[in-house]
Motif scaffolding. Structure first.
Motif, PDB file in Angstrom:
ATOM      1  N   ASP A 166      41.387  64.993  30.525  1.00  0.00           N
ATOM      2  CA  ASP A 166      42.356  64.958  29.437  1.00  0.00           C
ATOM      3  C   ASP A 166      42.381  66.318  28.733  1.00  0.00           C
ATOM      4  O   ASP A 166      41.384  66.733  28.141  1.00  0.00           O
ATOM      5  CB  ASP A 166      41.970  63.855  28.453  1.00  0.00           C
ATOM      6  CG  ASP A 166      42.974  63.723  27.326  1.00  0.00           C
ATOM      7  OD1 ASP A 166      44.099  64.251  27.454  1.00  0.00           O
ATOM      8  OD2 ASP A 166      42.636  63.079  26.325  1.00  0.00           O
ATOM      9  N   PRO A 167      43.487  67.035  28.790  1.00  0.00           N
ATOM     10  CA  PRO A 167      43.533  68.351  28.137  1.00  0.00           C
ATOM     11  C   PRO A 167      43.462  68.258  26.616  1.00  0.00           C
ATOM     12  O   PRO A 167      43.137  69.221  25.946  1.00  0.00           O
ATOM     13  CB  PRO A 167      44.854  68.937  28.589  1.00  0.00           C
ATOM     14  CG  PRO A 167      45.691  67.793  28.989  1.00  0.00           C
ATOM     15  CD  PRO A 167      44.744  66.733  29.462  1.00  0.00           C
ATOM     16  N   ALA A 168      43.771  67.092  26.055  1.00  0.00           N
ATOM     17  CA  ALA A 168      43.715  66.953  24.602  1.00  0.00           C
ATOM     18  C   ALA A 168      42.290  67.123  24.094  1.00  0.00           C
ATOM     19  O   ALA A 168      42.066  67.657  23.010  1.00  0.00           O
ATOM     20  CB  ALA A 168      44.264  65.594  24.180  1.00  0.00           C
ATOM     21  N   GLY A 169      41.325  66.690  24.863  1.00  0.00           N
ATOM     22  CA  GLY A 169      39.932  66.862  24.459  1.00  0.00           C
ATOM     23  C   GLY A 169      39.563  68.330  24.374  1.00  0.00           C
ATOM     24  O   GLY A 169      38.902  68.764  23.441  1.00  0.00           O
ATOM     25  N   ASN A 170      39.993  69.110  25.346  1.00  0.00           N
ATOM     26  CA  ASN A 170      39.717  70.542  25.327  1.00  0.00           C
ATOM     27  C   ASN A 170      40.458  71.225  24.188  1.00  0.00           C
ATOM     28  O   ASN A 170      39.928  72.112  23.541  1.00  0.00           O
ATOM     29  CB  ASN A 170      40.113  71.174  26.663  1.00  0.00           C
ATOM     30  CG  ASN A 170      39.234  70.711  27.796  1.00  0.00           C
ATOM     31  OD1 ASN A 170      38.117  70.281  27.561  1.00  0.00           O
ATOM     32  ND2 ASN A 170      39.741  70.773  29.007  1.00  0.00           N
ATOM     33  N   THR A 171      41.685  70.823  23.937  1.00  0.00           N
ATOM     34  CA  THR A 171      42.461  71.421  22.855  1.00  0.00           C
ATOM     35  C   THR A 171      41.821  71.115  21.509  1.00  0.00           C
ATOM     36  O   THR A 171      41.712  71.982  20.656  1.00  0.00           O
ATOM     37  CB  THR A 171      43.909  70.894  22.883  1.00  0.00           C
ATOM     38  OG1 THR A 171      44.459  71.182  24.154  1.00  0.00           O
ATOM     39  CG2 THR A 171      44.750  71.537  21.804  1.00  0.00           C
ATOM     40  N   GLN A 172      41.370  69.893  21.344  1.00  0.00           N
ATOM     41  CA  GLN A 172      40.728  69.525  20.083  1.00  0.00           C
ATOM     42  C   GLN A 172      39.430  70.301  19.889  1.00  0.00           C
ATOM     43  O   GLN A 172      39.133  70.752  18.780  1.00  0.00           O
ATOM     44  CB  GLN A 172      40.466  68.027  20.047  1.00  0.00           C
ATOM     45  CG  GLN A 172      41.732  67.201  19.911  1.00  0.00           C
ATOM     46  CD  GLN A 172      41.467  65.717  20.043  1.00  0.00           C
ATOM     47  OE1 GLN A 172      40.357  65.305  20.387  1.00  0.00           O
ATOM     48  NE2 GLN A 172      42.483  64.910  19.801  1.00  0.00           N
ATOM     49  N   ALA A 173      38.685  70.483  20.950  1.00  0.00           N
ATOM     50  CA  ALA A 173      37.445  71.243  20.845  1.00  0.00           C
ATOM     51  C   ALA A 173      37.744  72.697  20.487  1.00  0.00           C
ATOM     52  O   ALA A 173      37.054  73.305  19.660  1.00  0.00           O
ATOM     53  CB  ALA A 173      36.664  71.165  22.148  1.00  0.00           C
TER      54      ALA A 173
END
Length: 57
Positions: free
Chosen positions: A7-14
């Protein structure tokens, strides 16, 4: 093809958390004033000028 999906959202949030932490950290550190080095340079020039005046007199 792989069945694993990241999930790219996890990386973006991090990344956003990291970027926000860096911004807050940089705001917390006081900025160094260039006033002290300027005063030191001006004082050195004045001392050298006075010494040259006294020796060349």
């Amino acid at each position: 093809m792989s069945d694993q999906h990241i999930d790219p959202a996890g990386n973006t949030q991090a990344f956003r958390a990291f970027a926000n932490a860096r911004e807050q950290e940089s705001e917390a550190t006081p900025k160094k004033s260039p006033l002290l080095p300027i005063i030191a340079v001006v004082a050195a020039i004045v001392i050298i000028g006075v010494a040259a005046f006294l020796f060349l007199r």
